[in-house]
Design a protein around this motif. Sequence first.
Motif, PDB file in Angstrom:
ATOM      1  N   MET A  29       0.821  -1.200   0.000  1.00 10.92           N
ATOM      2  CA  MET A  29       0.000   0.000   0.000  1.00 10.92           C
ATOM      3  C   MET A  29       0.863   1.260   0.000  1.00 10.92           C
ATOM      4  O   MET A  29       1.885   1.339   0.672  1.00 10.92           O
ATOM      5  N   ARG A  30       0.417   2.235  -0.829  1.00 13.80           N
ATOM      6  CA  ARG A  30       1.082   3.536  -0.944  1.00 13.80           C
ATOM      7  C   ARG A  30       2.517   3.416  -1.460  1.00 13.80           C
ATOM      8  O   ARG A  30       3.299   4.347  -1.346  1.00 13.80           O
ATOM      9  N   GLY A  31       2.868   2.256  -1.982  1.00 12.56           N
ATOM     10  CA  GLY A  31       4.226   2.070  -2.470  1.00 12.56           C
ATOM     11  C   GLY A  31       5.249   1.993  -1.364  1.00 12.56           C
ATOM     12  O   GLY A  31       6.447   2.204  -1.615  1.00 12.56           O
ATOM     13  N   THR A  32       4.805   1.679  -0.142  1.00 14.49           N
ATOM     14  CA  THR A  32       5.707   1.610   1.003  1.00 14.49           C
ATOM     15  C   THR A  32       5.828   0.172   1.484  1.00 14.49           C
ATOM     16  O   THR A  32       4.985  -0.672   1.200  1.00 14.49           O
ATOM     17  N   SER A  67      -4.592   2.890   0.456  1.00 14.19           N
ATOM     18  CA  SER A  67      -4.119   1.916  -0.531  1.00 14.19           C
ATOM     19  C   SER A  67      -3.168   2.509  -1.548  1.00 14.19           C
ATOM     20  O   SER A  67      -2.315   1.809  -2.093  1.00 14.19           O
ATOM     21  N   GLY A  68      -3.330   3.810  -1.821  1.00 11.32           N
ATOM     22  CA  GLY A  68      -2.582   4.428  -2.910  1.00 11.32           C
ATOM     23  C   GLY A  68      -3.256   4.285  -4.255  1.00 11.32           C
ATOM     24  O   GLY A  68      -2.765   4.790  -5.263  1.00 11.32           O
ATOM     25  N   VAL A 108      -1.920   3.862  11.937  1.00  4.80           N
ATOM     26  CA  VAL A 108      -3.027   4.633  12.490  1.00  4.80           C
ATOM     27  C   VAL A 108      -2.893   6.108  12.131  1.00  4.80           C
ATOM     28  O   VAL A 108      -3.883   6.844  12.087  1.00  4.80           O
ATOM     29  N   LEU A 109      -1.678   6.564  11.834  1.00  4.01           N
ATOM     30  CA  LEU A 109      -1.443   7.965  11.479  1.00  4.01           C
ATOM     31  C   LEU A 109      -1.424   8.200   9.975  1.00  4.01           C
ATOM     32  O   LEU A 109      -1.418   9.354   9.541  1.00  4.01           O
ATOM     33  N   LEU A 110      -1.382   7.144   9.166  1.00  5.34           N
ATOM     34  CA  LEU A 110      -1.055   7.294   7.746  1.00  5.34           C
ATOM     35  C   LEU A 110      -2.136   6.790   6.806  1.00  5.34           C
ATOM     36  O   LEU A 110      -1.936   6.807   5.597  1.00  5.34           O
ATOM     37  N   SER A 111      -3.273   6.381   7.315  1.00  2.00           N
ATOM     38  CA  SER A 111      -4.196   5.603   6.502  1.00  2.00           C
ATOM     39  C   SER A 111      -5.527   6.272   6.231  1.00  2.00           C
ATOM     40  O   SER A 111      -6.510   5.599   5.903  1.00  2.00           O
ATOM     41  N   HIS A 112      -5.582   7.589   6.372  1.00  2.00           N
ATOM     42  CA  HIS A 112      -6.802   8.329   6.074  1.00  2.00           C
ATOM     43  C   HIS A 112      -6.442   9.612   5.318  1.00  2.00           C
ATOM     44  O   HIS A 112      -5.377  10.191   5.526  1.00  2.00           O
TER      45      HIS A 112
END
Length: 361
Positions: free
Chosen positions: A74-77, A219-220, A272-276
Amino acid sequence: MITRRELNRATLARQLLLRRHAMPALQAVEHLVGLQAQAPFPPYFGLWSRLEGFGPEELARLLVERDVVRMVLMRGTVHLVSAADGLALRPLVQPMLTKFLTAAHGPRLRDVDVEELVKVGRETLDQAGPLTAAKLAAQLAEHFPAVGADTLAQAMRCLVPLVQVPPRAVWGKAGQTAYATIETWLGREQHPAPSPETMVLRYLAAFGPATVADVQAWSGLTGLREIVEPLRPSLLRLRDENGRELLDLPEAPRPDADEPAPVRLVAPFDNVLLSHADRTRVISDEHRRRVITVNGQVLGTVLVDGFVRGVWRRDKHVVTVEPFAPLTAGQVEEVRAEALALLAFAEPGRSAVHEVRVVEG
């Protein structure tokens, strides 16, 4: 209608952060749809903050025994996910990775037969792997001398499902990042027809309630509205304080706004900090700028009453906590207790040298 505090509590409940759970690490990793793992060891602290009785050897064993893998998703990470999720999620996020490669390296790959590059890369890894990115690129350069090493490595990273193999990220060990294809590493093929609808529903279970934009931010991927629309009749529809529609699983937990939220030291890079798309359910825009650095690092954060109120860093046997605003005496004691518990997790048997510093500006 759902208020910001209610949204906060719902998110923390899904993220296993309202209380520690007696749950096997593999089950937690799957429930969370993985943990972001840009650095080797944050997932250990991510699970520690969520699970009762979790020890680092449990996750280390899952890595060594190939029950979990570290790979670009997800997100290329880089994410740490279960083996089954690695096989199912990678095909779903492939369009995003292909788009990134085209945007970043397209001109340098214009005269390259990409299918041949992938074929040669896979054969190289199967015959000589696992290999570091530098060694893989060096071998590919023999076949594609006109293409730079970085472009060759990025092409493999984006077009082939590569896993970072142990001892990388095994607790107590060190090792360079070396890659194998997921099919070779696990002895199984990728899922032939993974369901994007299932991916959306699992996201809601772990991160909801959420907007379509939130799912896309996690998800990206783009264009997910057409995936979500057929699901809408089976989902609960809510409105936040700004009038935005949020979708949710009807049976998912949505605690009251006054549900107690204990102090938590959340791992660096925690999802939790990066998914919205709108992260104010957990962190204010002002504080986000202090947590995510200009070079892309995401610091460990301190949750107080459910929201990010500071950052923490560990240097061996010392944890330093920097609150963004003064804390009450009771909150400071909670922070100290949680930081000491983190040190006991990271360095068991060394409590005599453990130290917690709360540095208020």
